[in-house]
Design an enzyme around this catalytic site. Structure first.
Site, PDB file in Angstrom:
ATOM      1  CG  ASP A   1     -92.218 -41.981 -14.088  1.00 46.41           C
ATOM      2  OD1 ASP A   1     -92.272 -43.215 -14.237  1.00 46.41           O
ATOM      3  OD2 ASP A   1     -92.676 -41.398 -13.100  1.00 46.41           O
ATOM      4  CG  ASP A   2     -94.754 -37.229 -16.063  1.00 47.51           C
ATOM      5  OD1 ASP A   2     -94.962 -37.382 -14.854  1.00 47.51           O
ATOM      6  OD2 ASP A   2     -93.839 -36.515 -16.517  1.00 47.51           O
TER       7      ASP A   2
ATOM      8  CE  LYS B   1     -91.524 -38.886 -10.374  1.00 46.35           C
ATOM      9  NZ  LYS B   1     -92.406 -39.767 -11.074  1.00 46.35           N
TER      10      LYS B   1
ATOM     11  NE  ARG C   1     -97.874 -32.529 -15.398  1.00 44.89           N
ATOM     12  CZ  ARG C   1     -97.683 -33.826 -15.207  1.00 44.89           C
ATOM     13  NH1 ARG C   1     -98.118 -34.700 -16.043  1.00 44.89           N
ATOM     14  NH2 ARG C   1     -96.999 -34.282 -14.162  1.00 44.89           N
TER      15      ARG C   1
ATOM     16  CE1 TYR D   1     -91.707 -37.173  -6.766  1.00 43.31           C
ATOM     17  CE2 TYR D   1     -93.535 -38.701  -6.904  1.00 43.31           C
ATOM     18  CZ  TYR D   1     -92.714 -37.760  -7.490  1.00 43.31           C
ATOM     19  OH  TYR D   1     -92.898 -37.419  -8.786  1.00 43.31           O
TER      20      TYR D   1
ATOM     21  CD  GLU E   1     -91.001 -37.509 -13.484  1.00 39.32           C
ATOM     22  OE1 GLU E   1     -90.348 -38.495 -13.834  1.00 39.32           O
ATOM     23  OE2 GLU E   1     -92.217 -37.556 -13.231  1.00 39.32           O
ATOM     24  CG  ASP E   2     -93.960 -33.664 -13.257  1.00 45.05           C
ATOM     25  OD1 ASP E   2     -94.385 -34.748 -13.687  1.00 45.05           O
ATOM     26  OD2 ASP E   2     -94.141 -33.289 -12.092  1.00 45.05           O
TER      27      ASP E   2
END
Ligand code: NAI
Length: 551
Positions: free
Chosen positions: A266-267, A172, A154, A101, A243-244
């Protein structure tokens, strides 16, 4: 004519065991298993224990030239022998986490098209509109319980990496398995390829994603809506982790879907819980209260807003009004201090746009607002310069400094800089790992504010309780559970998060508190066990070889 001697039929199906990552044991197949499964001769004669196998893997990992090589080696192992991969990761968490990670996953995503060896997870593209359900049904596992999805827009602080962002859901979910004890077959990484606005990628001959500009507005929303509806139909009750996603889409998606299905971002939310937990621990060192803090965020995106939201909720729980609580949080974005007079502010920043004259430059903001806490979530390296940190120390004896931006190349400052430029007074944590720093004969160990302390436990708690939705109270409970896991020994060396070797215990503790919230809030579909903590520990996946198939 001489007749050829009759030969026994080769046991092709058994030989394929060695190519099935979920069933393969490699050199750990016993003498008896080799005999009964027809594997004799297909493996070198040595019979090894799993521990011996892990030792060889780690020897190989350490002999690789770069961390990216280590990532590639470990990824290939996962495709050959899944159990051994997870066992290695779990047995050497401190060493392997930065490889599977952050920070290495950042390099892996940048190089994804070049290091690609075997597909993993599902790729759903803008060209699949109208048949996303069908594609989800192509996934060979029926028991999917967690999906991590990105559109690659992102990736960490690295911007739009298009389909190369697939490294993030894969990474993840590796942590879901290794730390959260979620079974590998329950995990599905998804790349929702809506195109990329990164022209260098579109022109890269090796690029593996769609070579078209990103879908925008309605076309994008339609793709997402079809994907979410298909997920609900094909995998009802699944936990969907966003995510992202780029800033604007991340907030919009969370707002649109968090009441509709079991999902979280999560971000935003995971980072919020992780940041609040870090603050709770840091305040144990200063002996102060949260409501006494003035917090300045360098960055006003997903991470900063996520933490500000959690901090505000925590201050409200301690007796402040929401307005008073928000008054303790100041945000700066790329255009300066977030203030009410600005007309260019996105909706999600508005609650934190206080009445104040416009102001440019972080040092000036520190001098003006005199924060006790400085949190970097800007993706801008070296933003916490020497003058900024010197200015911060002028206003507070023990400043709390979190340089959260990932990967390492994007960190607002290094641990060495944070400690040196505050004369060793900073309580420091960073998104990417930094080695301990010795200053004036004292060794300071920076904490890593990694979301891996939160999301695996969140997911496990949600699955264990069968929660239908993810509530803010669950993240609040997760933050408190994480803070409780920080020992006095951690704090004595300056570390405001537990050691990474404890990630699995942390996940179990977080999961227990999250499940308790689900039971208490009536969100659970499973009945509450007498001892939820023990039940959760018992259900966690362990990387032991699965039973042998029948002969
Ligand atoms: P984002 O794109 O949503 O927000 C970035 C923000 O930084 C924007 O508000 C932008 O205007 C602002 N910004 C850019 N340059 C700036 C400057 N010079 N001064 C002040 N503000 C500036 O990104 P997101 O999701 O908030 O992530 C930001 C960083 O935080 C990334 O590097 C990400 O990897 C990291 N992060 C770390 C986490 C952790 O430590 N566990 C968790 C989540 C994110």
């Amino acid at each position: 004519m001489p007749t050829r001697r009759a030969t026994a039929q080769p046991k092709f199906q058994n030989a394929f065991l060695l190519r099935d990552a979920a069933a393969n044991r490699g050199t750990a197949f016993s003498v008896q298993a080799r005999a009964t499964l027809g594997l004799q001769g297909l493996l070198p004669p040595a019979i090894e224990t799993p521990d011996q196998q892990v030792a060889r893997v780690m020897d190989n990992v350490r002999r690789q030239a770069t961390d990216l090589d280590r990532y590639v080696y470990l990824s290939a192992l996962r495709e050959r022998n899944e159990t051994l991969f997870y066992r290695t990761v779990l047995d050497h968490l401190g060493e392997t986490l930065p490889l599977v990670y952050t920070p290495t996953v950042g390099q892996a995503c940048q190089a994804f098209s070049r290091i690609f060896q075997a597909p993993r997870g599902l790729y759903i593209t803008a060209q699949d509109r109208g048949r996303i359900r069908e594609i989800l049904r192509h996934w060979p596992q029926q028991q999917v319980r967690v999906i991590v999805v990105t559109d690659g827009s992102r990736i960490l602080g690295l911007g739009d990496l298009g389909a190369n962002g697939m490294g993030i859901p894969i990474g993840k979910l590796d942590l879901y398995v290794a730390c959260g004890g979620v079974a590998p077959k329950a995990c599905l990484p998804v790349m929702l390829d809506a195109g990329t606005d990164n022209t260098a990628l579109r022109e890269d001959p090796f690029y593996l994603g769609l070579r078209q500009p990103r879908l925008q507005s309605e076309a994008y929303d339609t793709l997402l809506a079809e994907f979410v509806a298909a997920v609900q139909e094909v995998y009802p009750g699944v936990l969907l982790q966003f995510e992202d996603f780029s800033n604007a889409n991340a907030f919009a998606l969370l707002h649109r879907y968090h009441h509709q299905l079991c999902c979280f971002n999560d971000d935003i939310q995971g980072t919020g819980a992780m940041g609040l937990a870090g603050l709770y621990s840091a305040l144990r060192l200063t002996g102060e209260q949260l409501i006494e803090q003035q917090i300045l965020f360098a960055g006003a995106g997903e991470a900063a807003l996520g933490i500000a939201t959690m901090v505000t909720a925590a201050m409200v729980a301690q007796g402040l009004s929401p307005e008073q609580a928000r008054g303790h949080c100041w945000l700066m974005d790329s255009k300066g201090l977030v203030v009410a007079a600005r007309e260019d502010l996105a909706e999600h920043k508005r609650p934190y746009a206080h009445a104040h004259a416009p102001l440019q430059g972080l040092q000036a903001a520190v001098a003006e607002l005199r924060p006790s806490v400085l949190i970097g979530a800007s993706g801008t390296p070296s933003l916490f310069s020497q003058p900024v940190l010197r200015e911060l120390t002028r206003g507070t004896a023990r400043p709390i400094v979190f340089a959260l931006s990932n990967p390492t190349s994007k960190a607002e400052c290094t641990a060495q800089q944070a400690y040196e430029w505050t004369d060793g007074q900073a309580i420091f944590a960073s998104g990417s790992p930094f080695p301990p720093v010795t200053l004036g004969g004292r060794t300071l160990v920076p904490g890593q504010s990694n979301n891996a302390y939160i999301f695996p436990g969140m997911g496990l708690g949600i699955l264990a309780s069968g929660a239908t939705h993810v509530s803010d109270a669950m993240f609040f409970a997760a933050a408190q559970a994480l803070a409780d896991q920080v020992s006095d020994t951690d704090l004595q060396c300056g570390r405001v998060f537990p050691g990474q070797e404890r990630l699995r215990d942390v996940a179990a503790a977080v999961a227990t508190r999250v499940a308790e919230v689900a039971f208490a809030q009536g969100l659970a579909t499973c009945s509450r066990p007498a001892d939820p903590g023990a039940a959760i520990k018992a259900m966690m996946y362990k990387p032991d070889y699965p039973p042998l198939p029948p002969d």
